[in-house]
Scaffold this active site. Sequence first.
Site, PDB file in Angstrom:
ATOM      1  N   ARG A   1     -15.814  55.930   9.228  1.00 51.99           N
ATOM      2  CA  ARG A   1     -16.999  55.085   9.377  1.00 51.99           C
ATOM      3  C   ARG A   1     -16.726  53.675   8.866  1.00 51.99           C
ATOM      4  O   ARG A   1     -15.970  53.490   7.912  1.00 51.99           O
ATOM      5  CB  ARG A   1     -18.175  55.687   8.582  1.00 51.99           C
ATOM      6  CG  ARG A   1     -18.837  56.824   9.301  1.00 51.99           C
ATOM      7  CD  ARG A   1     -19.803  57.616   8.446  1.00 51.99           C
ATOM      8  NE  ARG A   1     -20.662  56.837   7.565  1.00 51.99           N
ATOM      9  CZ  ARG A   1     -21.575  57.378   6.755  1.00 51.99           C
ATOM     10  NH1 ARG A   1     -21.753  58.693   6.737  1.00 51.99           N
ATOM     11  NH2 ARG A   1     -22.309  56.632   5.976  1.00 51.99           N
TER      12      ARG A   1
ATOM     13  N   LYS B   1     -24.618  66.174   0.363  1.00 50.07           N
ATOM     14  CA  LYS B   1     -25.981  66.471   0.840  1.00 50.07           C
ATOM     15  C   LYS B   1     -25.966  67.012   2.278  1.00 50.07           C
ATOM     16  O   LYS B   1     -26.646  67.973   2.578  1.00 50.07           O
ATOM     17  CB  LYS B   1     -26.865  65.197   0.809  1.00 50.07           C
ATOM     18  CG  LYS B   1     -27.006  64.562  -0.562  1.00 50.07           C
ATOM     19  CD  LYS B   1     -27.952  63.374  -0.520  1.00 50.07           C
ATOM     20  CE  LYS B   1     -27.487  62.200   0.307  1.00 50.07           C
ATOM     21  NZ  LYS B   1     -26.244  61.560  -0.163  1.00 50.07           N
TER      22      LYS B   1
ATOM     23  N   ARG C   1     -12.955  60.934   3.971  1.00 49.62           N
ATOM     24  CA  ARG C   1     -13.920  61.566   4.882  1.00 49.62           C
ATOM     25  C   ARG C   1     -13.778  60.985   6.282  1.00 49.62           C
ATOM     26  O   ARG C   1     -13.506  59.797   6.440  1.00 49.62           O
ATOM     27  CB  ARG C   1     -15.339  61.313   4.364  1.00 49.62           C
ATOM     28  CG  ARG C   1     -16.410  61.965   5.217  1.00 49.62           C
ATOM     29  CD  ARG C   1     -17.662  62.210   4.428  1.00 49.62           C
ATOM     30  NE  ARG C   1     -18.581  61.094   4.476  1.00 49.62           N
ATOM     31  CZ  ARG C   1     -19.811  61.146   3.994  1.00 49.62           C
ATOM     32  NH1 ARG C   1     -20.253  62.245   3.401  1.00 49.62           N
ATOM     33  NH2 ARG C   1     -20.596  60.108   4.061  1.00 49.62           N
TER      34      ARG C   1
HETATM   35  P1  AMP Z   1     -25.769  57.798   4.756  1.00 49.98           P
HETATM   36  O1  AMP Z   1     -25.131  58.402   5.963  1.00 49.98           O
HETATM   37  O2  AMP Z   1     -26.956  58.598   4.262  1.00 49.98           O
HETATM   38  O3  AMP Z   1     -24.801  57.459   3.667  1.00 49.98           O
HETATM   39  O4  AMP Z   1     -26.412  56.401   5.260  1.00 49.98           O
HETATM   40  C1  AMP Z   1     -25.613  55.385   5.814  1.00 49.98           C
HETATM   41  C2  AMP Z   1     -26.303  54.045   5.668  1.00 49.98           C
HETATM   42  O5  AMP Z   1     -27.554  54.089   6.375  1.00 49.98           O
HETATM   43  C3  AMP Z   1     -26.672  53.644   4.265  1.00 49.98           C
HETATM   44  O6  AMP Z   1     -25.596  53.032   3.576  1.00 49.98           O
HETATM   45  C4  AMP Z   1     -27.812  52.665   4.525  1.00 49.98           C
HETATM   46  O7  AMP Z   1     -27.336  51.424   5.003  1.00 49.98           O
HETATM   47  C5  AMP Z   1     -28.548  53.341   5.663  1.00 49.98           C
HETATM   48  N1  AMP Z   1     -29.591  54.294   5.177  1.00 49.98           N
HETATM   49  C6  AMP Z   1     -29.610  55.645   5.355  1.00 49.98           C
HETATM   50  N2  AMP Z   1     -30.713  56.167   4.804  1.00 49.98           N
HETATM   51  C7  AMP Z   1     -31.396  55.142   4.255  1.00 49.98           C
HETATM   52  C8  AMP Z   1     -32.606  55.053   3.510  1.00 49.98           C
HETATM   53  N3  AMP Z   1     -33.355  56.137   3.212  1.00 49.98           N
HETATM   54  N4  AMP Z   1     -32.988  53.815   3.084  1.00 49.98           N
HETATM   55  C9  AMP Z   1     -32.279  52.716   3.378  1.00 49.98           C
HETATM   56  N5  AMP Z   1     -31.123  52.718   4.054  1.00 49.98           N
HETATM   57  C10 AMP Z   1     -30.685  53.934   4.496  1.00 49.98           C
END
Ligand code: AMP
Length: 215
Positions: free
Chosen positions: A162, A13, A127
């Site tokens: 991460r 994404k 990653r």
């Molecule tokens: P991502 O980088 O999008 O994979 O997000 C990393 C982490 O941030 C996720 O595993 C969640 O803990 C939190 N997070 C990001 N976006 C959301 C969302 N829309 N709702 C809830 N938690 C989120």
Amino acid sequence: MKLILLGAPGAGKGTVAKLLTAIDGSVQISTGDILRGAVKAGSDLGKEAQGYMDRGDLVPDSLIMGIMGDRLQEPDCAGGFLLDGFPRTIPQAEALTELLTKLDIKLDMVVSIEVPRDVIFDRLCTRRTCENSDCQEIYNIKSMPSKVEGICDKCGSAIVQRADETEEAIGHRLDTYNDKTAPLAGFYEKSGLLKPVTGTSSDAVVSAIKAELNI
Ligand code: AMP
């Protein structure tokens, strides 16, 4: 363009969003990037979110809607936006529908980027991400390494793995995705906005989106 990018963690994404911003100046809005920035800054939001994020759990909907309610009203969103990692639950999608109606904003499309779980698992384990919260450029030690090992090509900061990209946390994030986020495809199919795309390469996903939007 005003799009939601749906897809599991690691589906691409963020990469697709960055390629799309170059087409018409639409802004990428990644809730994950915003939350990681808040954790790094040590803000109240970051302190509240960190535990959930490190475990690979979702942050509570109320926190996320607080962030997005403000973000979507910032002036740069008027030229278009790409929602990356939001919404992630049915209540978030319902709240977003209400928010967009209130702000008189119409979405063009909801793109669901579909990638097999084993490909995703492998991608996430390899990653790496720039640790500078204003950059957060993504690399992959197998398929997209930086020019100098461990150093970001764009800003010169360190590239790190991460905390939520250990094998255990990745497995948990993918299970959470299946439980909480995958049902959003059905939600947006009902509203006629859903466009599923097989995400074998980011360029192919971008071409499919451009074809669908006639741009
Ligand atoms: P991502 O980088 O999008 O994979 O997000 C990393 C982490 O941030 C996720 O595993 C969640 O803990 C939190 N997070 C990001 N976006 C959301 C969302 N829309 N709702 C809830 N938690 C989120």
